[in-house]
Design a protein around this motif. Structure first.
Motif, PDB file in Angstrom:
ATOM      1  N   ARG A 102       1.262  -1.682   0.085  1.00 27.76           N
ATOM      2  CA  ARG A 102       0.157  -0.194   0.105  1.00 27.76           C
ATOM      3  C   ARG A 102       0.855   1.320  -0.106  1.00 27.76           C
ATOM      4  O   ARG A 102       0.596   2.329  -0.511  1.00 27.76           O
ATOM      5  CB  ARG A 102      -1.630   0.207   0.916  1.00 27.76           C
ATOM      6  CG  ARG A 102      -2.136  -0.505   1.299  1.00 27.76           C
ATOM      7  CD  ARG A 102      -2.504  -0.517   1.560  1.00 27.76           C
ATOM      8  NE  ARG A 102      -4.047  -1.976   2.637  1.00 27.76           N
ATOM      9  CZ  ARG A 102      -3.219  -2.830   3.327  1.00 27.76           C
ATOM     10  NH1 ARG A 102      -2.643  -1.846   4.481  1.00 27.76           N
ATOM     11  NH2 ARG A 102      -4.379  -3.882   3.630  1.00 27.76           N
ATOM     12  N   ALA A 103       1.585   1.725   0.845  1.00 29.31           N
ATOM     13  CA  ALA A 103       2.839   2.617   0.827  1.00 29.31           C
ATOM     14  C   ALA A 103       3.279   2.247  -0.588  1.00 29.31           C
ATOM     15  O   ALA A 103       3.770   4.040  -0.458  1.00 29.31           O
ATOM     16  CB  ALA A 103       3.816   2.077   1.759  1.00 29.31           C
ATOM     17  N   GLU A 104       4.441   1.813  -0.980  1.00 33.33           N
ATOM     18  CA  GLU A 104       4.802   1.997  -2.423  1.00 33.33           C
ATOM     19  C   GLU A 104       3.873   2.029  -3.593  1.00 33.33           C
ATOM     20  O   GLU A 104       3.987   2.980  -4.559  1.00 33.33           O
ATOM     21  CB  GLU A 104       5.185   0.717  -2.997  1.00 33.33           C
ATOM     22  CG  GLU A 104       6.273  -0.153  -2.013  1.00 33.33           C
ATOM     23  CD  GLU A 104       7.592   1.215  -1.847  1.00 33.33           C
ATOM     24  OE1 GLU A 104       8.192   1.675  -3.183  1.00 33.33           O
ATOM     25  OE2 GLU A 104       7.910   1.116  -1.126  1.00 33.33           O
ATOM     26  N   THR A 105       2.672   1.560  -3.611  1.00 30.73           N
ATOM     27  CA  THR A 105       1.657   2.543  -4.000  1.00 30.73           C
ATOM     28  C   THR A 105       0.846   3.514  -4.074  1.00 30.73           C
ATOM     29  O   THR A 105       1.159   4.108  -5.756  1.00 30.73           O
ATOM     30  CB  THR A 105       0.440   1.902  -4.612  1.00 30.73           C
ATOM     31  OG1 THR A 105       0.346  -0.310  -4.578  1.00 30.73           O
ATOM     32  CG2 THR A 105      -0.563   1.906  -5.029  1.00 30.73           C
ATOM     33  N   ILE A 106       1.064   4.263  -2.997  1.00 34.91           N
ATOM     34  CA  ILE A 106       1.012   5.700  -2.800  1.00 34.91           C
ATOM     35  C   ILE A 106       1.971   6.122  -2.854  1.00 34.91           C
ATOM     36  O   ILE A 106       1.784   7.313  -3.978  1.00 34.91           O
ATOM     37  CB  ILE A 106       0.585   5.803  -1.311  1.00 34.91           C
ATOM     38  CG1 ILE A 106      -0.885   5.106  -0.947  1.00 34.91           C
ATOM     39  CG2 ILE A 106       0.687   7.195  -0.845  1.00 34.91           C
ATOM     40  CD1 ILE A 106      -1.065   5.337   0.374  1.00 34.91           C
ATOM     41  N   THR A 107       2.913   5.989  -2.587  1.00 42.63           N
ATOM     42  CA  THR A 107       4.420   6.688  -3.657  1.00 42.63           C
ATOM     43  C   THR A 107       4.385   6.205  -4.981  1.00 42.63           C
ATOM     44  O   THR A 107       4.418   7.739  -5.147  1.00 42.63           O
ATOM     45  CB  THR A 107       5.567   5.623  -3.075  1.00 42.63           C
ATOM     46  OG1 THR A 107       5.552   6.071  -1.311  1.00 42.63           O
ATOM     47  CG2 THR A 107       6.928   6.971  -2.878  1.00 42.63           C
TER      48      THR A 107
END
Length: 67
Positions: free
Chosen positions: A17-22
């Motif tokens: 999720r964090a990588e997607t948002i970034t």
């Protein structure tokens, strides 16, 4: 096949999720950018995060859940 606990699986999901948002944020910034050099840099950074998502997702899919 690697066996992971629920906590470890949740951590991997959070990382995805964090990588997607970034990646999405970097792509959005690149789309707004008028400086071609900066735009290319942002797009390259976003691509690296997208590739990390692929790696994490593949790892996640190869694991099994041990409670």
């Amino acid at each position: 096949m690697t066996e992971l606990t629920i906590k470890e699986l949740a951590f991997i999901e959070d990382e995805i999720r964090a990588e997607t948002i970034t990646a999405k944020t970097l792509n959005w910034c690149a789309a707004q950018c008028h400086d071609e050099t900066l735009k290319s840099t942002l797009e390259a950074m976003a691509e690296k995060h997208q590739l990390k998502i692929v790696d994490l997702s593949q790892y996640f899919n190869r694991t099994s859940n041990i409670q």
